[in-house]
Design a protein around this motif. Sequence first.
Motif, PDB file in Angstrom:
ATOM      1  N   ASP A  12      -1.744  53.233  57.160  1.00 20.36           N
ATOM      2  CA  ASP A  12      -2.597  52.094  57.540  1.00 20.36           C
ATOM      3  C   ASP A  12      -1.947  51.180  58.583  1.00 20.36           C
ATOM      4  OD1 ASP A  12      -1.046  51.753  55.087  1.00 20.36           O
ATOM      5  OD2 ASP A  12      -1.759  49.690  55.082  1.00 20.36           O
ATOM      6  N   GLU A  13      -0.641  50.956  58.453  1.00 21.23           N
ATOM      7  CA  GLU A  13      -0.007  50.000  59.383  1.00 21.23           C
ATOM      8  C   GLU A  13       0.028  50.560  60.805  1.00 21.23           C
ATOM      9  OE1 GLU A  13       3.671  48.594  57.711  1.00 21.23           O
ATOM     10  OE2 GLU A  13       2.633  47.909  55.904  1.00 21.23           O
ATOM     11  N   TRP A  61      -2.093  52.827  62.035  1.00 27.90           N
ATOM     12  CA  TRP A  61      -3.455  52.819  62.569  1.00 27.90           C
ATOM     13  C   TRP A  61      -3.901  51.406  62.961  1.00 27.90           C
ATOM     14  CZ3 TRP A  61      -6.286  56.150  64.882  1.00 27.90           C
ATOM     15  CH2 TRP A  61      -6.108  57.513  64.629  1.00 27.90           C
ATOM     16  N   HIS A  62      -3.467  50.454  62.170  1.00 28.86           N
ATOM     17  CA  HIS A  62      -3.822  49.065  62.480  1.00 28.86           C
ATOM     18  C   HIS A  62      -3.319  48.719  63.883  1.00 28.86           C
ATOM     19  CE1 HIS A  62      -3.905  44.607  60.982  1.00 28.86           C
ATOM     20  NE2 HIS A  62      -4.859  44.874  61.838  1.00 28.86           N
ATOM     21  N   LYS A 116      -4.370  42.610  54.282  1.00 26.96           N
ATOM     22  CA  LYS A 116      -2.911  42.752  54.269  1.00 26.96           C
ATOM     23  C   LYS A 116      -2.337  42.132  55.536  1.00 26.96           C
ATOM     24  CE  LYS A 116       0.263  46.745  54.179  1.00 26.96           C
ATOM     25  NZ  LYS A 116       0.290  48.200  54.037  1.00 26.96           N
ATOM     26  N   ARG A 117      -3.070  42.302  56.631  1.00 22.10           N
ATOM     27  CA  ARG A 117      -2.652  41.713  57.913  1.00 22.10           C
ATOM     28  C   ARG A 117      -3.910  41.576  58.772  1.00 22.10           C
ATOM     29  NH1 ARG A 117       0.250  44.852  62.865  1.00 22.10           N
ATOM     30  NH2 ARG A 117       0.641  43.048  64.161  1.00 22.10           N
ATOM     31  N   CYS A 118      -3.945  40.577  59.625  1.00 22.15           N
ATOM     32  CA  CYS A 118      -5.091  40.450  60.540  1.00 22.15           C
ATOM     33  C   CYS A 118      -4.606  39.862  61.861  1.00 22.15           C
ATOM     34  CB  CYS A 118      -6.178  39.557  59.936  1.00 22.15           C
ATOM     35  SG  CYS A 118      -7.656  39.481  60.962  1.00 22.15           S
ATOM     36  N   ASN A 155      -6.515  44.657  58.357  1.00 18.19           N
ATOM     37  CA  ASN A 155      -6.221  45.749  57.436  1.00 18.19           C
ATOM     38  C   ASN A 155      -6.811  45.316  56.094  1.00 18.19           C
ATOM     39  OD1 ASN A 155      -5.131  47.544  55.598  1.00 18.19           O
ATOM     40  ND2 ASN A 155      -3.086  47.541  56.531  1.00 18.19           N
ATOM     41  N   ARG A 156      -7.973  45.900  55.721  1.00 16.42           N
ATOM     42  CA  ARG A 156      -8.699  45.453  54.518  1.00 16.42           C
ATOM     43  C   ARG A 156      -8.237  46.186  53.267  1.00 16.42           C
ATOM     44  NH1 ARG A 156     -14.598  43.118  55.947  1.00 16.42           N
ATOM     45  NH2 ARG A 156     -14.770  42.801  53.726  1.00 16.42           N
ATOM     46  N   THR A 157      -7.212  46.994  53.418  1.00 15.18           N
ATOM     47  CA  THR A 157      -6.668  47.809  52.312  1.00 15.18           C
ATOM     48  C   THR A 157      -7.780  48.653  51.664  1.00 15.18           C
ATOM     49  OG1 THR A 157      -6.919  46.135  50.552  1.00 15.18           O
ATOM     50  CG2 THR A 157      -4.917  46.027  51.887  1.00 15.18           C
ATOM     51  N   TYR A 214      -7.574  53.508  52.752  1.00 15.21           N
ATOM     52  CA  TYR A 214      -7.398  52.159  53.284  1.00 15.21           C
ATOM     53  C   TYR A 214      -8.327  52.003  54.486  1.00 15.21           C
ATOM     54  CZ  TYR A 214      -3.517  50.095  50.691  1.00 15.21           C
ATOM     55  OH  TYR A 214      -2.744  49.503  49.732  1.00 15.21           O
ATOM     56  N   ILE A 267      -9.103  50.004  58.192  1.00 12.65           N
ATOM     57  CA  ILE A 267      -8.767  49.131  59.323  1.00 12.65           C
ATOM     58  C   ILE A 267     -10.095  48.695  59.935  1.00 12.65           C
ATOM     59  CG2 ILE A 267      -7.579  48.963  61.552  1.00 12.65           C
ATOM     60  CD1 ILE A 267      -5.758  49.557  59.051  1.00 12.65           C
TER      61      ILE A 267
END
Length: 556
Positions: free
Chosen positions: A302-303, A305-306, A342-344, A363-365, A394, A396
Amino acid sequence: MVDLDKIVSLCKRRGFIFQSSEIYGGLGSAWDYGPLGVEYKNNVKRLWWRDNVHLRDDMVGLDAAITMHPKVWEASGHLASFSDPFMGCLDCGRHYRGDQLAEALADSKWWLSLKERKDKGSWADIQKWTQNERDGKKLAPNLALVKHPEEIIFLMQGVTPQVSDAVEETPKVSVIGPVGTTTVSPSSLSDEMFLRMVANHSSPCPSCGGRLSEPKPASLMLEIVLGPVKETGTLTYLRPETAQGIFVNFDNVLQSSRKKLPFGIAQIGKAFRNEITPGNFTFRTREFEQMEIEFFVRPGTDEEWHQKWIDARFQWYQTYGIRKENIRLREQEPDELAFYAKRCVDVEYLFPMGWSELEGIANRTDYDLKQHSRLSGRTLEYFDEETKQKIDPYVIEPSAGADRSALAFLVDAYQEEQVRGEKRVVLRFHPELAPTKIAVLPLLKKNSKIVETATRICHGLRKHWIAMYDDTASIGRLYRRQDEVGTPFCVTVDVQTVGDENKPPDGEVTIRDRDSMEQIRVPIDRLEAVMMDLMAGRWAKVYSESRKQPVAGASA
Ligand code: GAP
């Protein structure tokens, strides 16, 4: 940076955007896209769709209903927590978002005017300000300082900067009292303290100076009742984001399209929010369009891809003309993050009112899919063929506003320049964004051969591009009109093209480039091929290879 009022005025004058229900006095913060505006906004959406859906192997599209089962909003968390802190003025009735109050106050007319006196003037000046019909009385009639100037100034005069910390805890200015015989100057008080005291320790209204209520949460959800009888109908909501339509269709799309992780679903559509402070033209409205992607990935990837999506989306705006210096990325602070994120990272644009969000990439998990599985009882897991295991993907989410993007591209394209002593307003739109691609202009509208040829050319060009015919003014004025709406190319038919009793026709037309105002002569039978090149951004090359047309006076 251009003033927003100029943009609003151009949009109305040239048919981009009108105030909603204008003939009834207008509906606040609702806007209608006019003949040019609808073409322009459709171009923004078309480019987004083409680049994010058609040009990728890992994306598909969706168009879900605006109204959804009320349980959707329970699962998503919107019913419980989609609200903004709201404060109402007890005097003038205006509403403010608690988290934007400091900003609104810093920009408020009365504070800017009063602050000038505070920084430069004496207490006598401040007293004058409160009594002047053009200052305090007009700008902040409900401010405690304006209503009771003597008492408030007396108390403020006695407050030394050193006691400010203690004063912060104090609910009312009346209990502070002057400190001995010490008299402080207005400028020695901090802005924060000064503001608190002129409002007698309540929060002052940025509009009238009156007292604001304590902040309380106000839901942004717009309720609707489905069914003919209100009492027995189904209470649901106009969707506040398009995202949930994607999540609840995750399994339908997966089964029907046979996509494998990682893949995404894109959607463009209307969203509705009962905003407390809509404004700044189409920037914040209660009804708007979103362009959203939910990109499903394996947990653990996920990180990466984010970051890929952050880079891609930041580049997208620049590809279609936004200047580097007017766009930036901003990492959201932990206390700004939505509870599921998780992060935006926000893509921000330098709008006329300052740096503001254009798009959020979060990142909406696995929050949404899990929530919908839980509340609906239908599993939304993904079966991984490779590992033979079920996983919760997860997500994005690059989430952009169509109206905000359209506004940003327009603001960025707007330029004023001097051409031979006259002001030229030009929208330097990327050709793909321009609402009209080509204007065909007859030099003499009384010459039937010119008119016939121009009409024929215009109809031919329309098979490939949006082309318009205009013969309602002199050529110089027609060019200016097209510049102002961002038409990249004008094609002019003149006497040389069709010939007259003295000269045979040369069968050529003039093409004028909006940005450089350079002109070339091109045979009519090569016009389409040349236009293909020009739309692809190759003016300089075509110009260097073509016969130049000298540019004379008004026809520039
Ligand atoms: N699904 C995530 C989501 O809705 P958001 O940041 O609330 O995130 C995404 O909205 C985008 O939608 C914003 O970046 C903005 O471009 C647009 N948007 C949000 N509220 C808006 C409003 N009231 N008026 C116009 N555009 C809005």
